[in-house]
Design a protein around this motif. Structure first.
Motif, mmCIF file in Angstrom:
data_model
loop_
_atom_site.group_PDB
_atom_site.id
_atom_site.type_symbol
_atom_site.label_atom_id
_atom_site.label_comp_id
_atom_site.label_asym_id
_atom_site.label_seq_id
_atom_site.Cartn_x
_atom_site.Cartn_y
_atom_site.Cartn_z
ATOM 1 N N SER A 20 2.368 -7.304 -2.464
ATOM 2 C CA SER A 20 1.495 -6.180 -3.324
ATOM 3 C C SER A 20 2.649 -5.111 -3.115
ATOM 4 C CB SER A 20 0.527 -5.705 -2.307
ATOM 5 O OG SER A 20 0.886 -5.486 -0.929
ATOM 6 N N SER A 21 2.363 -4.207 -4.220
ATOM 7 C CA SER A 21 2.943 -2.950 -4.153
ATOM 8 C C SER A 21 2.007 -1.629 -3.877
ATOM 9 C CB SER A 21 3.574 -2.727 -5.589
ATOM 10 O OG SER A 21 4.611 -1.938 -5.652
ATOM 11 N N VAL A 22 2.285 -0.470 -4.238
ATOM 12 C CA VAL A 22 1.748 0.719 -3.913
ATOM 13 C C VAL A 22 1.495 1.460 -5.018
ATOM 14 C CG1 VAL A 22 2.321 0.532 -1.576
ATOM 15 C CG2 VAL A 22 3.547 1.872 -2.952
ATOM 16 N N TRP A 34 9.875 0.388 -2.864
ATOM 17 C CA TRP A 34 8.348 0.340 -2.770
ATOM 18 C C TRP A 34 8.038 -0.509 -4.167
ATOM 19 C CZ3 TRP A 34 5.273 -0.201 1.572
ATOM 20 C CH2 TRP A 34 5.620 0.154 2.676
ATOM 21 N N THR A 40 -0.158 -5.141 5.940
ATOM 22 C CA THR A 40 0.263 -4.461 4.904
ATOM 23 C C THR A 40 1.693 -3.961 4.974
ATOM 24 O OG1 THR A 40 -0.757 -2.505 5.571
ATOM 25 C CG2 THR A 40 -1.996 -3.859 4.074
ATOM 26 N N LEU A 92 1.272 5.591 -5.264
ATOM 27 C CA LEU A 92 1.451 6.594 -4.462
ATOM 28 C C LEU A 92 0.966 8.035 -4.993
ATOM 29 C CD1 LEU A 92 5.197 6.710 -2.969
ATOM 30 C CD2 LEU A 92 3.151 6.212 -1.779
ATOM 31 N N ASN A 127 -2.629 0.082 -1.526
ATOM 32 C CA ASN A 127 -2.176 -1.115 -1.909
ATOM 33 C C ASN A 127 -2.685 -1.674 -3.294
ATOM 34 O OD1 ASN A 127 -0.447 -1.820 0.494
ATOM 35 N ND2 ASN A 127 -2.521 -1.670 1.534
ATOM 36 N N LEU A 135 -1.297 6.436 0.033
ATOM 37 C CA LEU A 135 -0.707 5.283 -0.264
ATOM 38 C C LEU A 135 -1.853 4.207 -0.525
ATOM 39 C CD1 LEU A 135 2.160 3.598 1.286
ATOM 40 C CD2 LEU A 135 0.161 2.260 0.932
#
Length: 483
Positions: free
Chosen positions: A291-293, A415, A179, A295, A362, A360
């Motif tokens: 991937s992104s996140v 991000w 990650t 938050l 994923n 966070l």
């Protein structure tokens, strides 16, 4: 000496600009946002401060070598890992103590961890001589023939974990390093397994006041070196003829001449919008997005007994989780959650007696409008999962601010985007990232989507690499163009 424009004021662009200004080049940094720093962004609310990007610094010497004199603090624990069965592993820097803790968690696996750490150390040495030393198009000066085998070519990170560990929890522990590159352990290259060696040999560090202070320091050094910075300015295009770059065009039509343009942006942004190149865009798109996140930033009342600065609460089924993200393109039903609470080591980050939780998760890159459930419902699911695994925040929450991938991209340029090259062709990803030299003389790329890749010290190393290239191509010793 050359006239240089750096498009984008992230860490890679700042380091390239600083290095070039110190070499005597005329440097202009143009940044769309009103601040420099890229991923080193933060959010403030009601006396709480939340870092939106990196929360842990490895390879601190990279920044000290640039002249940053800020004090770094090393938390007592590298990370606290909590598993779905209720067990936990407290990771520490000392390898002997770490092996003992692994043995207590999973009897018989302490020796396996020592073997894994030895492999990771060899892999790290090989990476330092090769991958970290320069772009893959150049033969490294200090490379050994054995370096190729040392990085386990063709093996995934999950395959590496299976090679060393029988215990499912320890396989998750190894796999989570995928990650760092926005990838899946079932596709990412085994070479990412060198990251634990970095942590155990050089430590994981925190910057008092938050890691965004590094951006402040770099900005001060840029000013000291004589570089010009234009924040709040949008670049509309990189200008070039068939052979070389000639400058940039700003929103509104102003043209600024340059001998060198350093693009500190995602390679897809450069070749898709700033200097369109269909062939390169096809190659980049074929690599697949990272991937992104999601938050979640929570102001939490009181202090949590035994809370570490960094915690990871694992899902029950890692393979299912990454299948959701990369195959089914939906947020995982049972997500792994990273929890960062800098107030554990830094009282300036939260009001007295409170904690600043950065959670966070994923998720797939892109607009959450395509998710099976909306972001608010998914936020509630994440908090419910945490409550079931020992982190019940009911009655303690002052607020929870949520940032989806689209929010982060639009507001902070950190991000939120889809960095290509780390997912679908993961085992070869380090060699498929766009190179640091572009297709025109005077065009260079730096940042997370280019060599040597993502991560705070890596993009800083990339900035230094690009500065060396410009010095070779445009310095006093240059003879007619790039090598």
């Amino acid at each position: 000496m050359a006239e240089v424009i750096v498009v984008g004021g992230g860490v890679g662009g700042m380091v390239a600009a600083l290095s070039l200004a110190r070499l005597g080049h005329q440097v202009l940094v143009i940044e769309r946002l009103p601040r420099l720093g890229g991923k080193l962004a933060e959010h403030h609310r009601d006396g709480f401060t939340f870092s939106l990007g990196p929360s842990l610094l490895t390879m601190p010497h990279v920044f000290r070598d640039l002249g940053l004199h800020r004090t770094f603090v090393e938390p007592e624990e590298l990370c606290r890992y909590r598993f779905a069965d209720g067990s936990a592993l407290s990771a520490c820097r000392d390898p002997d103590r770490m092996a003992e803790r692994v043995e207590r968690l999973a009897p018989g696996e302490g020796r396996s961890w020592r073997a894994f750490h030895a492999w990771a150390s060899r892999c790290l040495r090989a990476a330092e001589r090769t991958f970290f030393a320069g772009p893959p198009t150049r033969l490294p000066e200090r490379a050994h023939l054995s370096d190729l085998a040392a990085v386990a070519p063709g093996r995934t990170l999950a395959g590496l974990a299976r090679r060393f560990f029988h215990d499912r929890r320890l396989r998750q522990y190894v796999g989570r390093y995928a990650t760092y590159a926005g990838s899946s352990p079932y596709r990412a290259p085994a070479a990412l397994g060198c990251v634990p060696a970095l942590e155990h040999e050089q430590g994981g560090w925190y910057v008092p006041g938050g890691l965004p202070r590094l951006a402040d320091d770099l900005a001060a050094l840029l000013k000291e070196a004589g570089a010009e910075v234009r924040p709040g300015t949008q670049v509309e295009a990189v200008l070039a003829d068939s052979r070389q770059v000639t400058g940039i065009r700003l929103a509104g039509g102003e043209r600024v001449r340059a001998d060198v343009v350093v693009a500190n942006a995602d390679a897809a942004t450069l070749y898709g919008r700033l200097l369109p190149d269909r062939r390169r865009m096809r190659r980049i798109a074929g690599l697949g997005p990272s991937s992104s996140v999601l938050l979640l930033l929570a102001g939490v009342e009181g202090r949590t007994p035994g809370l570490a600065h960094h915690s990871i609460v694992f899902s029950a089924d890692y393979e299912q989780e990454f299948g959701d993200i990369f195959d089914r393109r939906r947020p995982p039903r049972d997500p792994t959650v990273y929890i960062g609470c800098s107030a554990v080591d830094d009282s300036s980050q939260a009001p007295e007696g409170a904690e600043n939780w950065v959670m966070l998760v994923n998720v797939p890159a892109g607009d959450p409008g395509g998710w099976p459930v909306g972001p608010e419902a998914y936020r509630d699911l994440v908090l419910e999962r945490l409550a079931g695994r020992g982190h019940d925040l009911a009655g303690r929450l002052r607020f929870v601010d949520m940032f989806t991938p689209a929010d982060i991209r639009d507001r902070y340029d950190a991000w939120g985007g889809a960095v290509y090259g780390t997912a679908y062709r993961g085992r070869l990803a380090p060699f498929l990232r766009p190179g640091n030299r572009g297709p025109r003389r005077g065009l260079y790329l730096v940042g997370g989507s280019t060599h040597p890749g993502g991560g705070l010290p890596m993009v800083a190393l990339g900035g230094r690499m690009v500065a060396r290239m410009v010095a070779e191509d445009f310095g006093p010793a240059a003879r007619g163009g790039p090598a």
